[in-house]
Design a protein around this motif. Sequence first.
Motif, PDB file in Angstrom:
ATOM      1  N   ARG A   1      10.958  -0.912   3.615  1.00 63.64           N
ATOM      2  CA  ARG A   1      10.093  -1.854   4.297  1.00 63.64           C
ATOM      3  C   ARG A   1       8.757  -1.081   4.333  1.00 63.64           C
ATOM      4  NH1 ARG A   1      11.816  -3.991   9.562  1.00 63.64           N
ATOM      5  NH2 ARG A   1      12.824  -5.287   8.321  1.00 63.64           N
ATOM      6  N   SER A   2       8.696   0.027   5.079  1.00 66.83           N
ATOM      7  CA  SER A   2       7.476   0.889   5.268  1.00 66.83           C
ATOM      8  C   SER A   2       6.959   1.385   4.056  1.00 66.83           C
ATOM      9  CB  SER A   2       7.702   1.760   6.246  1.00 66.83           C
ATOM     10  OG  SER A   2       8.500   2.869   5.817  1.00 66.83           O
ATOM     11  N   ARG A   3       7.725   2.039   2.992  1.00 66.06           N
ATOM     12  CA  ARG A   3       7.159   2.516   2.035  1.00 66.06           C
ATOM     13  C   ARG A   3       6.865   1.613   0.730  1.00 66.06           C
ATOM     14  NH1 ARG A   3       9.143   7.999   0.235  1.00 66.06           N
ATOM     15  NH2 ARG A   3       7.104   8.147  -0.246  1.00 66.06           N
ATOM     16  N   LEU A   4       7.667   0.449   0.461  1.00 65.37           N
ATOM     17  CA  LEU A   4       7.350  -0.169  -0.568  1.00 65.37           C
ATOM     18  C   LEU A   4       6.845  -1.778  -0.380  1.00 65.37           C
ATOM     19  CD1 LEU A   4       7.929   0.689  -3.457  1.00 65.37           C
ATOM     20  CD2 LEU A   4      10.176  -0.593  -3.414  1.00 65.37           C
ATOM     21  N   LEU A   5       7.525  -2.308   0.799  1.00 71.65           N
ATOM     22  CA  LEU A   5       6.998  -3.693   1.188  1.00 71.65           C
ATOM     23  C   LEU A   5       5.412  -3.955   1.878  1.00 71.65           C
ATOM     24  CD1 LEU A   5      10.661  -5.333   2.204  1.00 71.65           C
ATOM     25  CD2 LEU A   5       9.720  -5.156   0.021  1.00 71.65           C
ATOM     26  N   LYS A   6       5.366  -2.863   2.582  1.00 74.20           N
ATOM     27  CA  LYS A   6       4.243  -2.639   3.510  1.00 74.20           C
ATOM     28  C   LYS A   6       3.090  -2.412   2.398  1.00 74.20           C
ATOM     29  CE  LYS A   6       5.442  -4.851   6.992  1.00 74.20           C
ATOM     30  NZ  LYS A   6       4.998  -6.195   7.433  1.00 74.20           N
ATOM     31  N   LEU A   7       2.537  -3.398   1.398  1.00 71.10           N
ATOM     32  CA  LEU A   7       1.526  -2.918   0.320  1.00 71.10           C
ATOM     33  C   LEU A   7       0.291  -3.771   0.564  1.00 71.10           C
ATOM     34  CD1 LEU A   7       0.610  -1.392  -2.188  1.00 71.10           C
ATOM     35  CD2 LEU A   7       2.192  -2.937  -3.334  1.00 71.10           C
TER      36      LEU A   7
ATOM     37  N   LEU B   1      -3.381 -10.433  -8.032  1.00 70.39           N
ATOM     38  CA  LEU B   1      -3.200  -9.498  -6.810  1.00 70.39           C
ATOM     39  C   LEU B   1      -3.890  -8.048  -7.006  1.00 70.39           C
ATOM     40  CD1 LEU B   1      -0.562 -11.433  -6.761  1.00 70.39           C
ATOM     41  CD2 LEU B   1      -0.136 -10.066  -4.450  1.00 70.39           C
ATOM     42  N   SER B   2      -4.625  -7.710  -6.308  1.00 68.40           N
ATOM     43  CA  SER B   2      -5.137  -6.230  -6.686  1.00 68.40           C
ATOM     44  C   SER B   2      -4.706  -5.353  -5.375  1.00 68.40           C
ATOM     45  CB  SER B   2      -6.785  -6.396  -6.240  1.00 68.40           C
ATOM     46  OG  SER B   2      -7.360  -7.030  -7.415  1.00 68.40           O
ATOM     47  N   PHE B   3      -4.021  -4.333  -5.714  1.00 66.44           N
ATOM     48  CA  PHE B   3      -3.240  -3.381  -4.900  1.00 66.44           C
ATOM     49  C   PHE B   3      -4.063  -2.139  -4.778  1.00 66.44           C
ATOM     50  CE2 PHE B   3       0.828  -5.568  -6.562  1.00 66.44           C
ATOM     51  CZ  PHE B   3       1.090  -6.634  -5.652  1.00 66.44           C
ATOM     52  N   PRO B   4      -3.942  -1.188  -3.919  1.00 66.48           N
ATOM     53  CA  PRO B   4      -4.598  -0.078  -3.567  1.00 66.48           C
ATOM     54  C   PRO B   4      -4.425   0.804  -4.962  1.00 66.48           C
ATOM     55  CG  PRO B   4      -3.691  -0.777  -1.503  1.00 66.48           C
ATOM     56  CD  PRO B   4      -3.235  -1.429  -2.676  1.00 66.48           C
ATOM     57  N   THR B   5      -5.826   1.446  -5.491  1.00 68.35           N
ATOM     58  CA  THR B   5      -5.482   2.271  -6.541  1.00 68.35           C
ATOM     59  C   THR B   5      -4.807   3.427  -6.070  1.00 68.35           C
ATOM     60  OG1 THR B   5      -7.513   1.354  -7.359  1.00 68.35           O
ATOM     61  CG2 THR B   5      -6.782   3.573  -7.885  1.00 68.35           C
ATOM     62  N   GLY B   6      -4.895   3.927  -4.675  1.00 72.85           N
ATOM     63  CA  GLY B   6      -4.156   5.014  -4.246  1.00 72.85           C
ATOM     64  C   GLY B   6      -2.995   5.036  -3.775  1.00 72.85           C
ATOM     65  N   PHE B   7      -2.225   3.716  -4.161  1.00 70.20           N
ATOM     66  CA  PHE B   7      -0.691   3.665  -3.401  1.00 70.20           C
ATOM     67  C   PHE B   7       0.036   4.561  -4.069  1.00 70.20           C
ATOM     68  CE2 PHE B   7       3.305   1.239  -3.908  1.00 70.20           C
ATOM     69  CZ  PHE B   7       3.712   1.282  -2.601  1.00 70.20           C
ATOM     70  N   PRO B   8       0.869   5.330  -3.566  1.00 66.82           N
ATOM     71  CA  PRO B   8       1.465   6.615  -3.976  1.00 66.82           C
ATOM     72  C   PRO B   8       2.815   6.347  -4.631  1.00 66.82           C
ATOM     73  CG  PRO B   8       1.725   6.453  -1.457  1.00 66.82           C
ATOM     74  CD  PRO B   8       0.976   5.559  -1.912  1.00 66.82           C
ATOM     75  N   LEU B   9       3.356   5.258  -4.393  1.00 70.60           N
ATOM     76  CA  LEU B   9       4.774   4.777  -5.003  1.00 70.60           C
ATOM     77  C   LEU B   9       4.465   3.882  -6.234  1.00 70.60           C
ATOM     78  CD1 LEU B   9       6.861   4.483  -1.844  1.00 70.60           C
ATOM     79  CD2 LEU B   9       6.719   6.486  -3.422  1.00 70.60           C
ATOM     80  N   GLN B  10       3.549   3.972  -7.030  1.00 64.19           N
ATOM     81  CA  GLN B  10       3.347   3.081  -8.067  1.00 64.19           C
ATOM     82  C   GLN B  10       4.449   2.860  -9.053  1.00 64.19           C
ATOM     83  OE1 GLN B  10      -0.735   3.196  -9.683  1.00 64.19           O
ATOM     84  NE2 GLN B  10      -1.332   3.980  -7.680  1.00 64.19           N
TER      85      GLN B  10
END
Length: 480
Positions: free
Chosen positions: A428-434, A447-456
């Motif tokens: 939940r904390s690492r993958l779903l809370k995006l 949907l535009s996700f953060p460019t710096g998301f570490p688990l792309q």
Amino acid sequence: MQTECTSAELEFEGLGRRRVAGRFDGGRMTPDGGALLLREADRVFNVTGRLAACFVDHRDPGRVEHGLRTLVAQRVMSLALGYEDLNDHDRLRRDAVLALASGCEDVTGEGRVRERDRDHPLAASSTLNRLELGTPERAPTDRCRRIVADPGAIDRLPVDLFLEAHATPPREIILDIDATDDPLHGRQEGRFFHGYYGRYCYLPLYITCGEHVLCRRLRPADIDASHGSVDELMRIVPQIRAAWPDTRIILRGDSGFCREAIMDWCGVEGVDHVLGLARNQRLCRRIGKALRKSRRRSAATGRPSRRFREFRYRTRASWSRPRRVVAKAEWLPGRHGGNPRFVVTSLPKERFGAQELYERLFCGRGEMENRIKEQQLWLFADRTSSATMRANQLRLHISAFAGILVSILRRVGLRGTDLAGARIDTIRSRLLKLAGRVRVTVRRVWLSFPTGFPLQEEFGQALKNLRAAPAPAAQVRVPP
């Protein structure tokens, strides 16, 4: 109407000569972009659709804005995302991504009938509450609570999903059984004080197989831990055997379930058992020599020493016949002293020797504690604050189905990634809370996700795995 705290400007510590301020006015954004992975996981086994089919909806179709499946999916998805209370939905109802994951076609809420509901695609807590409060007697004529659950159908569904999770029948499965406490802080129906836990609580019963929760039965606390166990086993085991007639079944539990009724039922039904046995003076005398040897060895080495013995044993009154008992004669250094443990089993020593049966088979039941921990800590099965046991039982069910959904994501979507064995709270904390920004056009929902998301890469791999997973062979009819 926006509340004052929503529209007010928030002042933070400044940055040099610049002020740092914030507002909750970002528009159509979401903190839960990973809900779309739950949506894909739901597609694999149609969990929320089949759960919705376990309800009867007496509402007038011409006056319904939120379909039954959408209500069920909204409740299940929100628990999987970490929103434990119904009151959370008074704000969550504006989340376009949660609406999309719940199967709501009007993800912006622009098509709502009443002006005050515009921009709110999902149901509020007062509407979701109707899932819990409807009763078969009153639902057809009640003014508001016109949705009622079918308890039998809901009980059968987790076992069906467990069976479908296996491509081929396993040779052997272990059913773990245990009870736990569910603390209460009000005057709910069935509330009793439990002396062992030292508080008012419920005493729910869980039956699991691996990571699958097959039963979660809410019970009052003024009963024995094993109460109702045979009834649940009589329901679950035939359902499993109807699909897997050649699969061997072992029942595993602690000493609270070492009861003649359970062991006798296992013998009649051909189910093996491995159950803890509470120690007494007779049992300790049987392993006295082995325990003394362990004591001398521990004193000489300064380390724990253990020996295993087995023998035939029968109680003086409660057991109908002698049974095989495996004993651990353990001595711990220092003030701990003797630590004898006993297990009663129907398994022959040709299949499991004494040490192997205790250390590998019986001690493996500790994994069930993780399932109970997931249910109560991270899926909020202990939020049983409704007035009736029927409503609280449904909350327990919905928490279990939220766990099933995350389990599908873990088992199917995260296969081959570093999160394949992660706990629910980690997923939940690492993958779903995006976080993401939502933009709706005529042809697409962007949907535009953060460019710096570490688990792309993990996110993309999970989506790829889920999209490649086959849909259920037989679709269950889902209410509109």
